[in-house]
Motif scaffolding. Structure first.
Motif, PDB file in Angstrom:
ATOM      1  N   ALA A  61      27.157  54.205  48.923  1.00 34.51           N
ATOM      2  CA  ALA A  61      26.223  53.297  48.796  1.00 34.51           C
ATOM      3  C   ALA A  61      24.968  53.651  49.704  1.00 34.51           C
ATOM      4  N   LYS A  62      25.075  54.225  50.654  1.00 31.35           N
ATOM      5  CA  LYS A  62      23.893  54.836  51.717  1.00 31.35           C
ATOM      6  C   LYS A  62      23.255  55.894  50.910  1.00 31.35           C
ATOM      7  N   TYR A  63      24.060  56.836  50.363  1.00 32.17           N
ATOM      8  CA  TYR A  63      23.505  58.002  49.806  1.00 32.17           C
ATOM      9  C   TYR A  63      23.852  57.950  48.276  1.00 32.17           C
ATOM     10  N   SER A  64      23.263  57.293  47.656  1.00 29.84           N
ATOM     11  CA  SER A  64      23.617  57.210  46.145  1.00 29.84           C
ATOM     12  C   SER A  64      23.065  58.413  45.461  1.00 29.84           C
ATOM     13  N   TYR A  65      22.263  59.147  45.940  1.00 37.34           N
ATOM     14  CA  TYR A  65      21.785  60.579  45.517  1.00 37.34           C
ATOM     15  C   TYR A  65      22.851  61.409  45.208  1.00 37.34           C
ATOM     16  N   LEU A  66      23.873  61.167  46.260  1.00 36.74           N
ATOM     17  CA  LEU A  66      24.787  62.354  46.281  1.00 36.74           C
ATOM     18  C   LEU A  66      25.506  62.366  44.694  1.00 36.74           C
ATOM     19  N   LYS A  67      25.510  61.245  43.947  1.00 35.90           N
ATOM     20  CA  LYS A  67      26.018  61.267  42.456  1.00 35.90           C
ATOM     21  C   LYS A  67      25.471  61.915  41.486  1.00 35.90           C
ATOM     22  N   ASN A  68      24.246  62.441  41.943  1.00 35.62           N
ATOM     23  CA  ASN A  68      23.129  63.023  40.929  1.00 35.62           C
ATOM     24  C   ASN A  68      23.616  64.218  40.661  1.00 35.62           C
ATOM     25  N   SER A  69      23.241  65.027  39.642  1.00 36.24           N
ATOM     26  CA  SER A  69      23.534  66.363  39.007  1.00 36.24           C
ATOM     27  C   SER A  69      23.354  67.230  39.965  1.00 36.24           C
ATOM     28  N   GLY A  70      24.051  68.268  40.460  1.00 39.14           N
ATOM     29  CA  GLY A  70      23.859  69.231  41.423  1.00 39.14           C
ATOM     30  C   GLY A  70      24.013  68.970  42.691  1.00 39.14           C
ATOM     31  N   GLU A  71      24.379  67.689  43.107  1.00 36.99           N
ATOM     32  CA  GLU A  71      24.671  67.187  44.373  1.00 36.99           C
ATOM     33  C   GLU A  71      26.357  66.803  44.717  1.00 36.99           C
ATOM     34  N   ALA A  72      26.500  66.842  45.927  1.00 41.08           N
ATOM     35  CA  ALA A  72      27.985  66.937  46.490  1.00 41.08           C
ATOM     36  C   ALA A  72      28.911  66.042  45.694  1.00 41.08           C
ATOM     37  N   GLY A  73      28.597  65.051  44.985  1.00 44.98           N
ATOM     38  CA  GLY A  73      29.312  63.988  44.365  1.00 44.98           C
ATOM     39  C   GLY A  73      29.069  63.912  42.777  1.00 44.98           C
ATOM     40  N   ASP A  74      28.696  65.002  42.587  1.00 46.93           N
ATOM     41  CA  ASP A  74      28.200  64.826  40.950  1.00 46.93           C
ATOM     42  C   ASP A  74      29.346  64.774  39.749  1.00 46.93           C
ATOM     43  N   ARG A 118      28.021  72.869  55.808  1.00 45.22           N
ATOM     44  CA  ARG A 118      26.885  73.727  55.506  1.00 45.22           C
ATOM     45  C   ARG A 118      26.761  74.653  54.490  1.00 45.22           C
ATOM     46  N   ALA A 119      27.938  75.484  54.768  1.00 54.46           N
ATOM     47  CA  ALA A 119      28.412  76.387  53.758  1.00 54.46           C
ATOM     48  C   ALA A 119      28.634  75.800  52.004  1.00 54.46           C
ATOM     49  N   LEU A 120      29.082  74.798  52.187  1.00 49.53           N
ATOM     50  CA  LEU A 120      29.455  74.257  50.977  1.00 49.53           C
ATOM     51  C   LEU A 120      28.299  73.100  50.398  1.00 49.53           C
ATOM     52  N   ASN A 121      27.426  72.971  51.103  1.00 54.90           N
ATOM     53  CA  ASN A 121      26.092  71.988  50.793  1.00 54.90           C
ATOM     54  C   ASN A 121      26.474  70.827  50.915  1.00 54.90           C
ATOM     55  N   LEU A 122      27.481  70.152  51.685  1.00 56.03           N
ATOM     56  CA  LEU A 122      27.957  68.945  52.042  1.00 56.03           C
ATOM     57  C   LEU A 122      27.193  68.463  53.095  1.00 56.03           C
ATOM     58  N   PRO A 123      26.567  67.270  52.678  1.00 58.01           N
ATOM     59  CA  PRO A 123      25.859  66.672  53.869  1.00 58.01           C
ATOM     60  C   PRO A 123      26.850  66.026  55.033  1.00 58.01           C
TER      61      PRO A 123
END
Length: 164
Positions: A61-74, A118-123
């Motif tokens: 909910a706080k980081y909804s952009y994480l579900k965007n394509s190419g992000e950690a939760g896509d 950091r290595a996996l690009n996970l915030p």
């Protein structure tokens, strides 16, 4: 596994001495808080699925952009891995409450976590948000006693500070 007791004994042994009065007071304080820690561990264990779900939901909910394509939760697979990681940390927090020290978190959760993220690009901030939500959501006496809440909050703070 590292606990207050094993740390105290190891430090005294390494210095070639018996545990001092202040060492023993530290151990005694740890033992006196054991009932509260075990209460917190029991409450967490009995509600862990709900705690993990709420924490993960708060993260997304706080980081909804994480579900965007190419992000950690896509993808659903990646979202499930986030919830899995939160569950892992909550189990380690439970273990810490039981043993009365940060050993389980230090050994199995924190060592190298920032580098892996950091290595996996996970915030890492998203995990911090999940654990902060969990800490702030705690309601005494609804969820547990005041002392148990302090112990639980301290364990959550330890994880939060380690991921910052």
């Amino acid at each position: 596994m590292k606990s207050v007791i094993t740390t105290t004994i190891s430090a005294a042994d390494a210095a070639g001495r018996f545990p001092s009065s202040s060492d023993l007071e530290s151990v005694q304080g740890n033992i006196q808080r054991a009932a509260a820690r075990l209460e917190a561990a029991e409450k967490l264990a009995s509600n862990h699925e709900a705690v993990v779900k709420e924490a993960g939901d708060a993260c997304f909910a706080k980081y909804s952009y994480l579900k965007n394509s190419g992000e950690a939760g896509d993808s659903q697979e990646k979202i499930n891995k986030c919830y899995r990681d939160i569950d892992h940390y909550m189990r380690l927090i439970n273990y810490c409450l039981v043993v009365g020290g940060t050993g389980p978190l230090d050994e199995w959760g924190i060592a190298g976590a920032r580098e892996v993220y950091r290595a996996l690009n996970l915030p890492g901030a998203s995990y911090v948000a999940a654990f902060t939500f969990t800490r702030d959501r705690l309601c005494v006496p609804r969820d547990m006693s005041a002392q148990a809440g302090l112990e639980y909050g301290a364990a959550l703070d330890y994880v939060i500070n380690s991921l910052c």
